[in-house]
Design an enzyme around this catalytic site. Structure first.
Site, PDB file in Angstrom:
ATOM      1  N   LYS A 183      -3.462  28.205  -1.079  1.00 37.99           N
ATOM      2  CA  LYS A 183      -2.621  29.366  -1.344  1.00 37.99           C
ATOM      3  C   LYS A 183      -3.566  30.405  -1.943  1.00 37.99           C
ATOM      4  O   LYS A 183      -3.921  30.367  -3.105  1.00 37.99           O
ATOM      5  CB  LYS A 183      -1.497  29.007  -2.323  1.00 37.99           C
ATOM      6  CG  LYS A 183      -0.239  29.895  -2.195  1.00 37.99           C
ATOM      7  CD  LYS A 183      -0.467  31.335  -2.592  1.00 37.99           C
ATOM      8  CE  LYS A 183      -0.557  31.482  -4.089  1.00 37.99           C
ATOM      9  NZ  LYS A 183      -0.744  32.918  -4.513  1.00 37.99           N
ATOM     10  N   GLU A 264      -5.578  23.098 -14.483  1.00 38.01           N
ATOM     11  CA  GLU A 264      -6.424  23.493 -15.611  1.00 38.01           C
ATOM     12  C   GLU A 264      -5.902  24.846 -16.056  1.00 38.01           C
ATOM     13  O   GLU A 264      -5.894  25.802 -15.279  1.00 38.01           O
ATOM     14  CB  GLU A 264      -7.884  23.552 -15.154  1.00 38.01           C
ATOM     15  CG  GLU A 264      -8.858  23.769 -16.301  1.00 38.01           C
ATOM     16  CD  GLU A 264      -9.271  25.211 -16.433  1.00 38.01           C
ATOM     17  OE1 GLU A 264      -8.602  25.938 -17.205  1.00 38.01           O
ATOM     18  OE2 GLU A 264     -10.230  25.623 -15.770  1.00 38.01           O
ATOM     19  N   CYS A 301     -12.480  30.228 -18.752  1.00 38.57           N
ATOM     20  CA  CYS A 301     -11.605  29.287 -19.448  1.00 38.57           C
ATOM     21  C   CYS A 301     -12.313  28.628 -20.621  1.00 38.57           C
ATOM     22  O   CYS A 301     -11.664  28.017 -21.472  1.00 38.57           O
ATOM     23  CB  CYS A 301     -11.088  28.228 -18.479  1.00 38.57           C
ATOM     24  SG  CYS A 301     -12.384  27.448 -17.501  1.00 38.57           S
TER      25      CYS A 301
END
Length: 527
Positions: A183, A264, A301
């Site tokens: 996607k 995550e 992150c």
């Protein structure tokens, strides 16, 4: 070269009426190409193609799949500067970052190819029969890891290569033997289409089944929701926000057949600054952490969003020096107006909380979509009492927590939400004085760094990129490195099966010459 259409297997399709464009944050304008959102019919076609492809693809040998992964890497490299230019135009990131991330993506694909060719990753385990055992005979049992089935991968906004179309989730799922439906992230749909074309070309050149890979466009959430709810999809890979990851997790759990979601979802990556180290290296650490907080506009992150220390002269000086150093750094462009809009909103909300003080806030004029970095400070007691202060501010922002003593520092660490990383800044002997703090940190993170920065994630077998919730949905797995393949497989046993009908990994002769556990001993020997 860009069509704006969806890859349904090796077929380009664009039958939908919903369209959108990507955005160049550096120029602050929309890019010209329109992208067509996948229709329900196209989604179903991609999933059913993947289901059919799975029956063929999971039977391919490790060397055949390795050839496919290496071909993907080669096809990506063949796109050369046109791909780099597309990446930069959709992300605002510089060419050096684009080439570095492409190199990481190529490295990941080739690392999984090496893993497949060696072959021992399947954890082949054999317990031979004991027909004369009393009171009951023991059967012959042979176990190995087998692929789950079609996997849906959601592209990440902050890594258009390494965590997107042919990034770590896709590479590891394909290595496991699972077809992949991506996607594509709407912020870099052009980059996604170009990389998808490389995957499709590689599949055709290496004889992989049609449907082993598809790439679907979506400007909103509808395509993703339909994919997660589709009964032929067997697992999900996601890198992004807690809100997005949790929504997908909940959708998957409500299915008639629940499936795993390996998400995550970010982290504030606590850094514990011990007093002796600050006293000895305060200026050096201030410079190092100013750079780590602002690198890539803080869009990692593993950005160090939380710095903790014990009140004292050395900590006070460190805060002053960090504040001085961080405003010396020129701001950089964030990925999209929506990203910087969220950053400014979350920063404002954090600063508005009672008890916070602003230590540094870049004040000079900046271009549109450039983020002004900031450092704030707060008392340990206030941080403990206000859970809103624990939330990630995605961008060049860090909060410094001033603790009264080691006991309060330990309590704060022990009660943090799950994190990807934790860091200890210490003199070599100083850390021995704080064993309970180290133990508390280990319980809340997936990886501990000693005297370094959390930014920068090495792609190797020993890397753990995951942590207790909400850093990830399952702390037992990593999203980086070759061990990430284990997200897309399940253990499967054969009992009393004829040798010639077993997978080659489990046959008596060990024709693949892999390491196996036979009656409790690691060996390559034939039975």
């Amino acid at each position: 070269m860009i069509t704006g259409k969806n890859y349904i297997g090796n077929r380009l399709a664009g039958g939908g009426s919903k369209t959108y464009k990507t955005f160049n944050p550096l120029l602050n304008i929309e890019n010209g190409q329109q992208f067509i959102e996948a229709t329900t019919e196209e989604i179903n076609e991609a999933v059913f193609l993947a289901t059919d492809a799975y029956l063929i693809y999971n039977q391919k040998s490790g060397s055949e799949k390795a050839q496919f992964l290496r071909a993907i890497a080669d096809e990506i490299l063949d796109l050369d500067d046109s791909l780099i230019q597309m990446y930069c135009s959709e992300s605002g990131l510089p060419e050096g970052r684009a080439k570095g991330e492409r190199g990481r993506t190529i490295g990941q694909l080739r690392a999984f190819a090496d893993l497949l060719e060696e072959g021992s990753w399947v954890n082949a385990t054999i317990d031979t029969a004991q027909p004369d055992r009393t009171p009951l005979p023991k059967p012959d049992l042979r176990k190995m890891l087998v692929p789950l089935g079609p996997v849906v991968v959601f592209g990440a906004s902050n890594f258009p290569f390494a965590f997107s179309t042919a990034g770590g989730d896709t590479a590891s799922a394909l290595a496991a033997g699972c077809p992949v439906i991506v996607k594509s992230h709407p912020m870099h749909a052009g980059t996604g289409e170009m990389v998808a074309s490389a995957v499709i070309n590689a599949a055709e050149k290496t004889g992989m089944p049609n449907g082993v890979f598809s790439n679907l466009n979506s400007g909103g959430i509808e395509v993703g929701v339909q994919l997660v709810q589709h009964n032929q999809v067997k697992a999900i890979g996601f890198t992004g926000s807690i809100k997005g990851g949790r929504a997908l997790y909940d959708l998957a759990a409500k299915r008639a057949e629940p499936i795993p979601v390996f998400a995550e979802m970010g982290s504030i990556n606590p850094v514990i600054m011990l007093p002796k180290a600050l006293n000895d290296r305060g200026q050096e650490l201030a410079i190092t952490y100013a750079n780590s907080i602002t690198v890539g506009s803080g869009q990692f992150c593993t950005n160090p969003g939380l710095l903790l220390g014990i009140k004292g002269e050395s900590f006070d000086k460190f805060i002053e020096m960090l504040a001085e150093e961080i405003v010396k750094i020129e701001p950089s462009c964030m990925l999209h107006p929506n990203i910087i809009g969220a950053y400014e909103k979350n920063k404002k909300n954090a600063v508005a909380q009672n008890g916070l003080e602003v230590a540094a806030d870049y004040q000079k004029q900046v271009s549109p979509n450039y983020a002004r970095q900031a450092v704030v400070t707060v008392e340990g007691k206030t941080f403990q009492e206000n859970s809103q202060l624990h939330q990630e501010v995605f961008g060049p922002f860090s909060m410094v927590v001033q603790c009264e003593n080691a006991k309060e520092l330990e309590a704060i660490v022990a009660n943090l939400e799950g994190q990807l990383t934790g860091t200890i800044i210490s003199d070599n002997n100083e850390i021995k004085e704080y064993p309970l703090i180290v133990a508390a940190l280990q319980n809340r993170v997936g990886r501990i760094i000693f005297n370094g920065v959390p930014t920068g994630v090495e792609v190797c077998p020993a890397m753990q990129h995951g942590g207790p919730y909400p850093a990830s949905t399952d702390s037992r797995f990593t999203a980086v490195g070759t061990q990430s393949i284990k997200r897309w497989v399940r253990p499967f046993s054969y009992q009393n099966w004829p040798d010639e009908l077993l997978p080659r990994e489990l046959r008596n002769a060990n024709p693949l010459d892999i390491i196996r556990s036979v009656d409790g001993k690691q060996t390559k020997k034939a039975l």
